[in-house]
Design a protein around this motif. Structure first.
Motif, PDB file in Angstrom:
ATOM      1  N   SER A 102       6.213  -1.239  -7.124  1.00  0.00           N
ATOM      2  CA  SER A 102       5.938  -2.371  -6.227  1.00  0.00           C
ATOM      3  C   SER A 102       6.607  -2.210  -4.864  1.00  0.00           C
ATOM      4  CB  SER A 102       6.410  -3.674  -6.876  1.00  0.00           C
ATOM      5  OG  SER A 102       7.802  -3.596  -7.160  1.00  0.00           O
ATOM      6  N   ARG A 103       7.591  -1.319  -4.761  1.00  0.00           N
ATOM      7  CA  ARG A 103       8.294  -1.142  -3.480  1.00  0.00           C
ATOM      8  C   ARG A 103       7.618  -0.114  -2.594  1.00  0.00           C
ATOM      9  NH1 ARG A 103      13.641   0.560  -6.500  1.00  0.00           N
ATOM     10  NH2 ARG A 103      12.000   1.755  -7.510  1.00  0.00           N
ATOM     11  N   ASP A 104       6.642   0.598  -3.140  1.00  0.00           N
ATOM     12  CA  ASP A 104       6.041   1.729  -2.427  1.00  0.00           C
ATOM     13  C   ASP A 104       4.772   1.302  -1.694  1.00  0.00           C
ATOM     14  OD1 ASP A 104       5.966   4.977  -2.503  1.00  0.00           O
ATOM     15  OD2 ASP A 104       3.936   4.148  -2.545  1.00  0.00           O
ATOM     16  N   THR A 105       4.581   1.825  -0.504  1.00  0.00           N
ATOM     17  CA  THR A 105       3.349   1.551   0.244  1.00  0.00           C
ATOM     18  C   THR A 105       2.703   2.867   0.690  1.00  0.00           C
ATOM     19  OG1 THR A 105       4.652   1.306   2.259  1.00  0.00           O
ATOM     20  CG2 THR A 105       4.101  -0.721   1.071  1.00  0.00           C
ATOM     21  N   GLY A 106       2.910   3.928  -0.086  1.00  0.00           N
ATOM     22  CA  GLY A 106       2.471   5.254   0.365  1.00  0.00           C
ATOM     23  C   GLY A 106       1.170   5.754  -0.231  1.00  0.00           C
ATOM     24  N   PHE A 107       0.370   4.852  -0.803  1.00  0.00           N
ATOM     25  CA  PHE A 107      -0.867   5.301  -1.458  1.00  0.00           C
ATOM     26  C   PHE A 107      -1.732   6.145  -0.533  1.00  0.00           C
ATOM     27  CE2 PHE A 107      -5.413   4.473  -2.337  1.00  0.00           C
ATOM     28  CZ  PHE A 107      -5.502   5.076  -3.584  1.00  0.00           C
ATOM     29  N   TYR A 108      -1.979   5.652   0.673  1.00  0.00           N
ATOM     30  CA  TYR A 108      -2.908   6.358   1.568  1.00  0.00           C
ATOM     31  C   TYR A 108      -2.314   7.656   2.100  1.00  0.00           C
ATOM     32  CZ  TYR A 108      -5.443   2.096   0.982  1.00  0.00           C
ATOM     33  OH  TYR A 108      -6.097   1.054   0.408  1.00  0.00           O
ATOM     34  N   GLU A 109      -1.006   7.754   2.118  1.00  0.00           N
ATOM     35  CA  GLU A 109      -0.378   9.020   2.533  1.00  0.00           C
ATOM     36  C   GLU A 109      -0.548  10.095   1.462  1.00  0.00           C
ATOM     37  OE1 GLU A 109       3.595   8.920   4.034  1.00  0.00           O
ATOM     38  OE2 GLU A 109       3.289   6.964   4.967  1.00  0.00           O
ATOM     39  N   ARG A 110      -0.732   9.664   0.223  1.00  0.00           N
ATOM     40  CA  ARG A 110      -0.878  10.631  -0.877  1.00  0.00           C
ATOM     41  C   ARG A 110      -2.339  10.914  -1.200  1.00  0.00           C
ATOM     42  NH1 ARG A 110       3.120   6.909  -2.962  1.00  0.00           N
ATOM     43  NH2 ARG A 110       5.186   7.842  -2.777  1.00  0.00           N
ATOM     44  N   LEU A 111      -3.233  10.094  -0.636  1.00  0.00           N
ATOM     45  CA  LEU A 111      -4.631  10.134  -1.072  1.00  0.00           C
ATOM     46  C   LEU A 111      -5.288  11.502  -0.872  1.00  0.00           C
ATOM     47  CD1 LEU A 111      -6.902   8.538  -2.307  1.00  0.00           C
ATOM     48  CD2 LEU A 111      -7.481   7.660  -0.036  1.00  0.00           C
ATOM     49  N   ASN A 112      -5.073  12.129   0.276  1.00  0.00           N
ATOM     50  CA  ASN A 112      -5.751  13.402   0.540  1.00  0.00           C
ATOM     51  C   ASN A 112      -5.435  14.455  -0.511  1.00  0.00           C
ATOM     52  OD1 ASN A 112      -7.256  12.684   2.667  1.00  0.00           O
ATOM     53  ND2 ASN A 112      -5.868  13.486   4.241  1.00  0.00           N
ATOM     54  N   VAL A 113      -4.184  14.546  -0.897  1.00  0.00           N
ATOM     55  CA  VAL A 113      -3.820  15.587  -1.867  1.00  0.00           C
ATOM     56  C   VAL A 113      -4.291  15.213  -3.273  1.00  0.00           C
ATOM     57  CG1 VAL A 113      -1.458  14.744  -2.283  1.00  0.00           C
ATOM     58  CG2 VAL A 113      -1.966  17.132  -2.609  1.00  0.00           C
ATOM     59  N   LEU A 114      -4.269  13.914  -3.589  1.00  0.00           N
ATOM     60  CA  LEU A 114      -4.712  13.497  -4.933  1.00  0.00           C
ATOM     61  C   LEU A 114      -6.228  13.593  -5.074  1.00  0.00           C
ATOM     62  CD1 LEU A 114      -2.429  10.344  -5.403  1.00  0.00           C
ATOM     63  CD2 LEU A 114      -2.064  12.654  -6.300  1.00  0.00           C
ATOM     64  N   ASP A 115      -6.941  13.222  -4.018  1.00  0.00           N
ATOM     65  CA  ASP A 115      -8.404  13.211  -4.038  1.00  0.00           C
ATOM     66  C   ASP A 115      -8.949  14.522  -3.460  1.00  0.00           C
ATOM     67  OD1 ASP A 115     -11.017  12.249  -4.268  1.00  0.00           O
ATOM     68  OD2 ASP A 115     -10.990  11.462  -2.220  1.00  0.00           O
ATOM     69  N   SER A 116      -8.363  15.626  -3.856  1.00  0.00           N
ATOM     70  CA  SER A 116      -8.833  16.936  -3.395  1.00  0.00           C
ATOM     71  C   SER A 116      -9.456  17.667  -4.581  1.00  0.00           C
ATOM     72  CB  SER A 116      -7.652  17.754  -2.861  1.00  0.00           C
ATOM     73  OG  SER A 116      -6.832  18.153  -3.947  1.00  0.00           O
ATOM     74  N   LYS A 117     -10.044  18.813  -4.328  1.00  0.00           N
ATOM     75  CA  LYS A 117     -10.694  19.511  -5.446  1.00  0.00           C
ATOM     76  C   LYS A 117      -9.687  20.097  -6.431  1.00  0.00           C
ATOM     77  CE  LYS A 117     -11.586  23.958  -3.224  1.00  0.00           C
ATOM     78  NZ  LYS A 117     -12.622  24.934  -2.896  1.00  0.00           N
ATOM     79  N   HIS A 118      -8.420  20.125  -6.064  1.00  0.00           N
ATOM     80  CA  HIS A 118      -7.386  20.560  -7.008  1.00  0.00           C
ATOM     81  C   HIS A 118      -6.529  19.371  -7.455  1.00  0.00           C
ATOM     82  CE1 HIS A 118      -8.539  24.608  -5.985  1.00  0.00           C
ATOM     83  NE2 HIS A 118      -8.340  24.342  -4.709  1.00  0.00           N
ATOM     84  N   GLY A 119      -7.057  18.170  -7.240  1.00  0.00           N
ATOM     85  CA  GLY A 119      -6.277  16.968  -7.515  1.00  0.00           C
ATOM     86  C   GLY A 119      -6.626  16.311  -8.838  1.00  0.00           C
ATOM     87  N   VAL A 120      -6.563  14.990  -8.831  1.00  0.00           N
ATOM     88  CA  VAL A 120      -6.586  14.223 -10.079  1.00  0.00           C
ATOM     89  C   VAL A 120      -7.889  14.381 -10.867  1.00  0.00           C
ATOM     90  CG1 VAL A 120      -7.429  12.094  -8.987  1.00  0.00           C
ATOM     91  CG2 VAL A 120      -6.000  11.953 -11.046  1.00  0.00           C
ATOM     92  N   TRP A 121      -9.001  14.604 -10.158  1.00  0.00           N
ATOM     93  CA  TRP A 121     -10.290  14.656 -10.865  1.00  0.00           C
ATOM     94  C   TRP A 121     -10.463  15.932 -11.679  1.00  0.00           C
ATOM     95  CZ3 TRP A 121     -11.183   9.879 -10.552  1.00  0.00           C
ATOM     96  CH2 TRP A 121     -10.930   9.182  -9.372  1.00  0.00           C
ATOM     97  N   ARG A 122      -9.599  16.915 -11.471  1.00  0.00           N
ATOM     98  CA  ARG A 122      -9.685  18.157 -12.257  1.00  0.00           C
ATOM     99  C   ARG A 122      -9.203  17.963 -13.693  1.00  0.00           C
ATOM    100  NH1 ARG A 122     -11.848  22.448 -12.474  1.00  0.00           N
ATOM    101  NH2 ARG A 122     -10.424  24.113 -11.953  1.00  0.00           N
ATOM    102  N   CYS A 123      -8.469  16.891 -13.944  1.00  0.00           N
ATOM    103  CA  CYS A 123      -7.957  16.658 -15.305  1.00  0.00           C
ATOM    104  C   CYS A 123      -9.109  16.320 -16.237  1.00  0.00           C
ATOM    105  CB  CYS A 123      -6.943  15.509 -15.300  1.00  0.00           C
ATOM    106  SG  CYS A 123      -6.473  14.990 -16.969  1.00  0.00           S
ATOM    107  N   HIS A 124      -9.211  17.075 -17.329  1.00  0.00           N
ATOM    108  CA  HIS A 124     -10.265  16.823 -18.318  1.00  0.00           C
ATOM    109  C   HIS A 124      -9.724  16.073 -19.524  1.00  0.00           C
ATOM    110  CE1 HIS A 124     -12.101  20.712 -16.506  1.00  0.00           C
ATOM    111  NE2 HIS A 124     -12.360  19.661 -15.771  1.00  0.00           N
TER     112      HIS A 124
END
Ligand code: SF4
Ligand code: FES
Length: 266
Positions: free
Chosen positions: A192-214
């Motif tokens: 709840s103290r963090d406001t960094g979602f959009y700063e992390r979005l590019n790396v998480l929503d990349s082709k080597h990011g979260v969607w690669r998890c099966h």
């Protein structure tokens, strides 16, 4: 008395440690060496390895520090599964021959010592710290027990790297962020103290990011600290799915003093 046998009492059996040996600077392929180790009640696999180093073959390399399951240094594949050598009791394995390999999905420095640079690089990439928009905090950021509960389990990670070793996606994609980093991304985004979602979005929503998890779940099966990285990754997917339209509709990130964390607002 030597370090490995000190204070354990009588020898109850002898086991053979079948250890993978490999020095990439001198050898083109790994080999296996077998070492007979006298076992006393309470001896761990790390104690067995130290016995080998002291009595049989000082050239055997392994990494360890705390010897109490805290530092995360001694991860290896013992009897086919990622474990902490200092937390694995030899007698509990109920084997006369125990195979010991270095963790997978990492380059090898030597023998049982993996190069964990990739793990640390991925961890750093998700900004594993509280990100705040305010430049100068004026007071402590308070948090309720319920807010802490959202990410509490993920704070137990000791960065041992066992989850990345067991992950089939990490085996197929060298650049995949991996379960440790993705679970830590969820840990901070759901704080709840963090406001960094959009700063992390590019790396998480990349082709080597979260969607690669099966969602094979291997990471959670091997975690020696009871963290469930696979759960963290699925929760992270949920957060991204609920918020990702912001990126593609080019809507500016919400800013200002009323801004709450992404998990609270989703
Ligand atoms: S999530 Fe578990 S297995 Fe993965 S690095 Fe952290 S403690 Fe180790
Ligand atoms: S030596 Fe620290 S966790 Fe095993």
């Amino acid at each position: 008395m030597d370090v490995a046998l000190k204070g354990f009492g009588e020898v109850v059996k002898t086991v053979t440690l079948r250890v993978r040996r490999y020095d990439p600077e001198k050898e083109s392929l790994p080999t296996y060496m077998e070492y007979k180790v006298p076992v006393q009640k309470g001896m761990t696999v790390l104690d067995g390895i130290l016995y080998v180093k002291e009595h049989i073959d000082p050239s055997l390399s392994a990494r360890y520090s705390c010897r109490m399951g805290i530092c995360g240094s001694c991860g290896m594949i013992i009897d086919g599964k990622e474990r902490l050598a200092c937390q694995t009791q030899i007698l509990e394995l109920k084997k006369d021959l125990i195979k010991v390999d270095p963790m997978g999905n990492y380059k090898i420095v030597k023998d049982l010592v993996p190069d964990l640079s990739k793990l640390f690089r991925n961890h750093e990439a998700v900004k594993p710290y509280i990100v705040r928009e305010e430049e100068k905090p004026t007071a402590e950021y308070l948090q309720t027990p319920e807010q802490r509960e959202k990410y509490g389990m993920f704070t137990d990670c000791i960065l041992c790297g066992a989850c990345l070793s067991a992950c089939p996606t990490s085996a197929a994609d060298e650049l995949y962020l991996g379960p440790q980093a993705l679970a830590q991304a969820f840990r901070y985004i759901s704080d709840s103290r963090d406001t960094g979602f959009y700063e992390r979005l590019n790396v998480l929503d990349s082709k080597h990011g979260v969607w690669r998890c099966h969602f094979s779940g291997a990471c959670s099966e091997v975690c020696p600290k009871g963290v469930d990285p696979a759960l963290g990754i699925q929760l992270l997917k949920e957060v991204l799915t609920k918020n990702i339209f912001v990126k593609y509709k080019q809507v500016p990130s919400p800013v200002g003093p009323e801004r709450k964390s992404v998990v609270e607002t989703s």
